[in-house]
Write a protein that holds these residues in place. Structure first.
Motif, PDB file in Angstrom:
ATOM      1  N   ALA A  35      -1.489   6.381  -5.058  1.00 56.52           N
ATOM      2  CA  ALA A  35      -2.846   5.966  -5.438  1.00 56.52           C
ATOM      3  C   ALA A  35      -2.931   4.449  -5.464  1.00 56.52           C
ATOM      4  CB  ALA A  35      -3.217   6.533  -6.810  1.00 56.52           C
ATOM      5  N   ARG A  36      -4.115   3.914  -5.173  1.00 56.58           N
ATOM      6  CA  ARG A  36      -4.262   2.459  -5.143  1.00 56.58           C
ATOM      7  C   ARG A  36      -4.174   1.905  -6.569  1.00 56.58           C
ATOM      8  NH1 ARG A  36     -10.278   0.244  -4.634  1.00 56.58           N
ATOM      9  NH2 ARG A  36     -11.290   1.716  -6.022  1.00 56.58           N
ATOM     10  N   ARG A  37      -3.394   0.867  -6.715  1.00 57.67           N
ATOM     11  CA  ARG A  37      -3.203   0.179  -7.985  1.00 57.67           C
ATOM     12  C   ARG A  37      -2.691  -1.212  -7.680  1.00 57.67           C
ATOM     13  NH1 ARG A  37       0.481   3.928 -11.315  1.00 57.67           N
ATOM     14  NH2 ARG A  37       0.689   2.128 -12.685  1.00 57.67           N
ATOM     15  N   ASP A  38      -2.607  -2.081  -8.684  1.00 58.71           N
ATOM     16  CA  ASP A  38      -2.265  -3.481  -8.411  1.00 58.71           C
ATOM     17  C   ASP A  38      -1.023  -3.950  -9.152  1.00 58.71           C
ATOM     18  OD1 ASP A  38      -3.156  -3.665 -11.004  1.00 58.71           O
ATOM     19  OD2 ASP A  38      -4.835  -5.014 -10.583  1.00 58.71           O
ATOM     20  N   ASP A  39      -0.173  -2.994  -9.636  1.00 56.99           N
ATOM     21  CA  ASP A  39       1.009  -3.449 -10.365  1.00 56.99           C
ATOM     22  C   ASP A  39       2.310  -3.036  -9.685  1.00 56.99           C
ATOM     23  OD1 ASP A  39       0.592  -0.763 -10.954  1.00 56.99           O
ATOM     24  OD2 ASP A  39       1.042  -0.968 -13.093  1.00 56.99           O
ATOM     25  N   VAL A  40       2.587  -1.741  -9.593  1.00 55.86           N
ATOM     26  CA  VAL A  40       3.847  -1.284  -9.026  1.00 55.86           C
ATOM     27  C   VAL A  40       3.573  -0.157  -8.034  1.00 55.86           C
ATOM     28  CG1 VAL A  40       5.079  -1.850 -11.155  1.00 55.86           C
ATOM     29  CG2 VAL A  40       4.284   0.498 -10.776  1.00 55.86           C
ATOM     30  N   VAL A  41       4.547   0.105  -7.190  1.00 51.18           N
ATOM     31  CA  VAL A  41       4.492   1.272  -6.317  1.00 51.18           C
ATOM     32  C   VAL A  41       4.914   2.485  -7.134  1.00 51.18           C
ATOM     33  CG1 VAL A  41       5.474   2.376  -4.273  1.00 51.18           C
ATOM     34  CG2 VAL A  41       4.937  -0.076  -4.243  1.00 51.18           C
ATOM     35  N   CYS A  42       4.053   3.506  -7.158  1.00 54.43           N
ATOM     36  CA  CYS A  42       4.325   4.724  -7.933  1.00 54.43           C
ATOM     37  C   CYS A  42       4.026   5.922  -7.047  1.00 54.43           C
ATOM     38  CB  CYS A  42       3.481   4.755  -9.203  1.00 54.43           C
ATOM     39  SG  CYS A  42       3.688   6.256 -10.176  1.00 54.43           S
ATOM     40  N   GLY A  43       5.085   6.523  -6.466  1.00 63.68           N
ATOM     41  CA  GLY A  43       4.925   7.746  -5.709  1.00 63.68           C
ATOM     42  C   GLY A  43       4.972   8.936  -6.652  1.00 63.68           C
TER      43      GLY A  43
END
Length: 916
Positions: free
Chosen positions: A618-626
């Motif tokens: 999902a789009r977010r601006d802090d960390v990569v979260c699969g």
């Protein structure tokens, strides 16, 4: 229905039939070109054609199949085969004839014919074919004085990709042997002529390739070499196992080190015409009247006919086309068919027009009768704003159906070569494409994303950089429909866009599936190999977001360091043999730009274990979260020596060394310990996890000491959000153990979720249902340059510790309360609510960056909004560019996905409503 396929070539009056495909290798055999929701396209290379008398045709030929949901394209592609390289002076050359090296011969120049100066320059031209290695050993392109341990030896050795290594020995023996490897980007070009030069000025050795300085090393002592012979095409000591296959021409030897301008002059004006001061000591040329060619000559075809024929009880369908006076170009014929109605599809009655928004000229559109799509060329479309992560491309589409029946428009949006390179990052890696209606609303019509950015010449057709966006639009009878294609690069609505695409491996080698998820367009975020053919693991390359680039420690908005490796359901037989995943299928449900959702399903060998893993970003601006939703079912008893339900990194793929490991739950740390890499055993655990949101951390990460990456590394971890399992016939909890893994160059550790101690057998009916977050977290506060202030603040307090993973376990959990107007389906990877009408209200708490919220079962794709605490959410940059729409053909309804900013501990009143 079953059918018989035949492929036929008639060349110069003789008929040849295809009997088999070529050998399977890294670059040949069956290949996946593109795969996704609408189109599966594959080919088989190196087809063999024989005549009835047994003669084999020298031909390059491949067969391609393009499968849509309703039609099938079958095509044959062929061109004259290359003539064999002729050994010796009967070969083609750069100027006139050259000297051919077929792998069994060398060009040997005796010592008395070549001087042995201390200072020297050696310049020559080399044609490097695709198959330039005559065996598995790295070949010597040129070598003087026997071999690398001999005093006065110098030469060039090529690796499998034709990257040159300069060797020099001043004094003899291993202690005086120097090996100089250029940085990437200085390889010899395959299937082309290359100008190569070696110079030594009494102090510094240099290698030049095609006019570019490749490598140098200051040695600081004179070259006092005994006279020795000079060999091209292998080592000079007559060893046969280091042979080069290709052509050499125009060799010049000088008794001084030439300067940069002189070497470039040799490249630009290769016929030696300078004055006395530039005259070589020796020049070796070959037959002036010999054949001169920029490439390997091909067989002459005066006439050729290609035929594709498929037949069953309903009769034959045939495509046949003749050509005359052919050269080296590809010839093709194709059959487009409806395999159910058993009829040919000749053309399309539709009119497709495309025009870039704000441009005067229409985009080129052509219909391809071999694949059945309208090709819409997007090369040169401008991204606006050009230098911003918020830039998008917009193309207006007009689709017209003049017939009295519904028709299908099959669309290919294509970018070729380097037209999609931009000044900010490398957009092809994470671009999102979607279709919007004429008012700018996302329509819910999917666009399949396929791409390639590797360019090994061995890949042949489809090697090189390209992007294909593929869609299928149903047009009512007599109607004209207007749509807008939008391609988003870094951002979608001021946030990094989420995308999932199929990466073709043809240009890299490997030929099978490679799935690639990305946040923004700054490099891959998480890659998947569902068939486990490349790295023997499902999760492969993994990279952090918005930290310093791997190529330059200070560079932003580019590829970051690979901290990859991970897997699902690794099973080992009682004897310890790994049992591979089989029958894997990839089903893209959502490909972005707000949320991705792709299902990998299949089995594990012949064990009866069935698996289904849904991967999301999902789009977010802090960390990569699969986010991984894992489902496993055992249909019969299975004995095993080892079963890994989930792991970070992978036994067979790991790129980092983690100094410390830790496990805990939402309530806090259970234990932390120094990593114990290597040994291929479990040195720590298994540890049973009691509590809410179990988590695991791999931190104090370092790179492989053999890796010269300059950018930031990242720590990794995972959080288990949901867990339900029956293993060994009993309910099972979560057990985590460290696995020490023996790896080349550097031993590593993984963290594995394993069955309870003593369980070494699955019973029929055993299962696993789990939801796991895979986290890639910046190590240090100074690494992260993104806009999320909460992450920056947390890093300043807890950088490079397990507390960053614990923070996600605690604060990134989401709760929905007081819901009116719908039913919660799940909370991960998105808060998904099935609406019972067109209005929803609920209280939302939790989350660290942005929370994906999806409302399903809507009767329309447009006319809705969402508000937070009474204020309508608007993250737009281009008007209507911050939500995602997906159409469900089964229920014939739409869903809308928004990314709601987290309130950081506060509850938000969310309202979804109809605006008109």
């Amino acid at each position: 229905p079953g059918a018989e396929l035949s492929l036929t070539l008639e060349v110069n009056g003789k008929t040849y039939h295809c009997r088999k495909g070529g050998l399977v290798s890294r670059f040949t055999g069956p290949r996946v070109i593109e795969s996704g929701r609408f189109l599966q396209r594959t080919d088989i290379t190196d087809l063999e054609f024989r005549s009835d008398d047994g003669a084999v045709l020298n031909v390059d030929a491949r067969f391609e199949a393009a499968a849509w949901p309703d039609i099938l394209g079958l095509s044959l592609h062929a061109r004259p085969g290359e003539k064999p390289i002729v050994a010796g002076e009967n070969s083609f050359g750069f100027f006139g004839g050259g000297f051919g090296l077929d792998g069994s011969n060398k060009l040997q120049i005796p010592a008395q014919d070549c001087i042995a100066p201390g200072n020297f320059s050696l310049s020559f031209w080399a044609f490097v074919p695709l198959e330039f290695q005559s065996n598995k050993n790295a070949p010597w392109l040129v070598c003087q004085n026997l071999h690398e341990l001999e005093n006065g030896n110098f030469g060039i050795v090529l690796d499998r990709d034709a990257n040159p290594t300069l060797r020099l020995n001043l004094g003899g023996g291993k202690e005086n042997m120097l090996t100089m490897r250029p940085k990437p980007g200085h390889g010899l070009r395959k299937q082309q002529w290359n100008h190569v030069a070696i110079t030594y000025d009494g102090n510094t050795a240099r290698l030049w390739v095609n006019g570019r300085f490749a490598v140098e090393e200051a040695i600081g002592k004179p070259r006092q070499a005994p006279p020795g012979g000079l060999a091209f095409g292998g080592r000079q000591d007559n060893t046969d196992s280091f042979a080069f296959r290709g052509v050499i021409d125009e060799i010049f030897l000088y008794n001084r080190a030439l300067g940069t301008n002189e070497l470039r002059d040799l490249l630009q004006r290769p016929r030696h015409g300078k004055g006395q001061e530039f005259k070589p000591v020796k020049h070796w040329g070959f037959r002036k009247e010999g054949p001169e060619s920029p490439s390997i000559p091909r067989e002459p075809w005066k006439q050729a006919t290609l035929e594709v024929r498929i037949a069953n009880q309903n009769g034959p369908l045939v495509a046949r086309q003749s050509f005359s006076g052919t050269g080296s170009e590809w010839l093709s014929t194709g059959l487009l068919m409806d395999p159910v109605a058993w009829r040919k599809v000749e053309t399309s009655p539709l009119t497709v027009r495309a025009q870039e928004n704000g441009a005067d000229q229409p985009r080129p559109v052509t219909f391809d009768p071999e694949v059945g799509w309208h090709r819409i060329n997007l090369d040169g479309v401008e991204r606006k704003p050009e230098k911003s992560n918020d830039g998008i491309e917009r193309v207006k589409l007009t689709l017209s159906n003049p017939t009295n029946q519904e028709q299908v428009a099959r669309l290919l949006f294509e970018k070729n070569h380097f037209s999609h390179q931009a000044r900010l990052g490398n957009p092809i890696t994470g671009l999102s494409a979607l279709l919007r209606d004429s008012k700018g609303n996302p329509s819910g019509i999917p666009v399949q994303l396929s791409k390639n950015w590797h360019n090994h010449p061995q890949g042949g057709t489809y090697s090189g950089q390209w992007f294909h966006g593929i869609s299928l639009v149903r047009l009512p009878a007599g109607k004209t429909v207007e749509l807008e294609l939008v391609i988003a690069y870094g951002h979608w609505g001021k946030l990094p866009a989420a995308s999932h695409a199929q990466l073709s491996l043809i240009g890299w080698g490997g030929n099978q599936f490679w799935e690639q998820s990305a946040l923004g367009s700054w490099g891959e975020s998480i890659c998947y190999d569902p068939e486990q053919t490349q790295a023997n693991a499902t999760i492969t390359d993994v990279r952090p977001m918005m930290v310093r680039s791997m190529s330059n420690s200070g560079e932003k908005w580019n590829w970051t360091t690979n901290v990859g490796g991970g897997d699902f359901l690794r099973l080992f037989s009682p004897s310890g043999e790994r049992i591979a995943h089989t029958g894997m299928r990839v089903e893209p449900i959502r490909t972005g730009p707000c949320l991705t959702e792709v299902v990998f399903s299949g089995g594990v060998g012949e064990t009866g274990i069935q698996s289904q893993t849904t991967v999301s970003l999902a789009r977010r601006d802090d960390v990569v979260c699969g986010v991984y939703r894992i489902r496993m079912q055992a249909t019969k008893p299975v004995d095993f020596s080892r079963l890994v339900l989930f792991q970070i990194g992978a036994d067979s793929y790991a790129t980092t060394v983690d100094k410390k490991l830790a496990v805990g739950v939402k309530e806090g740390l259970i234990t932390e310990w120094p990593a114990k890499p290597g040994g291929d055993e479990y040195p720590v655990g298994p540890i049973e996890m009691h509590g809410t949101a179990p988590w695991a951390s791999l931190h104090e990460t370092e790179g492989n000491p053999h890796d010269d990456t300059k950018g930031a590394w990242a720590n990794r971890g995972f959080v288990v959000r949901d867990w339900k399992a029956k293993l060994g016939g009993k309910e099972a909890g979560i057990w985590i153990a460290e696995r020490g893994v023996e790896r080349p160059h550097q031993n590593v550790s993984t963290l594995d979720i394993v069955p309870p101690p003593g369980v070494n057998r699955l019973e029929a009916g055993d299962f696993l249902e789990a939801t796991i977050e895979h986290l890639i977290v910046p190590q240090f506060a100074t690494d992260y340059y993104g806009p999320n202030h909460e992450l920056a603040g947390a890093l300043s307090l807890h950088e490079n510790t397990w507390k960053m993973i614990h923070r996600h376990a605690v604060e990134d959990s989401v709760q929905v309360e007081n819901l009116k107007g719908g039913t919660v389906q799940h909370l991960e990877p998105d808060v998904r609510i099935q609406s019972s009408g067109e209005t929803l209200e609920f209280d939302l708490t939790g989350g660290l960056s942005h929370i994906p919220v999806t409302v399903t079962h809507l009767p329309s794709h447009a006319g809705y909004a969402i508000s937070l605490d009474g204020k309508t959410l608007d993250q737009s940059f281009h008007g209507k560019d911050f939500w995602q729409c997906d159409y469900d053909s089964r229920s014939q309804t739409w869903s809308l996905t928004y990314n709601i900013p987290a309130a950081h501990g506060k509850s938000q009143k969310v309202r979804f409503f109809r605006t008109k």
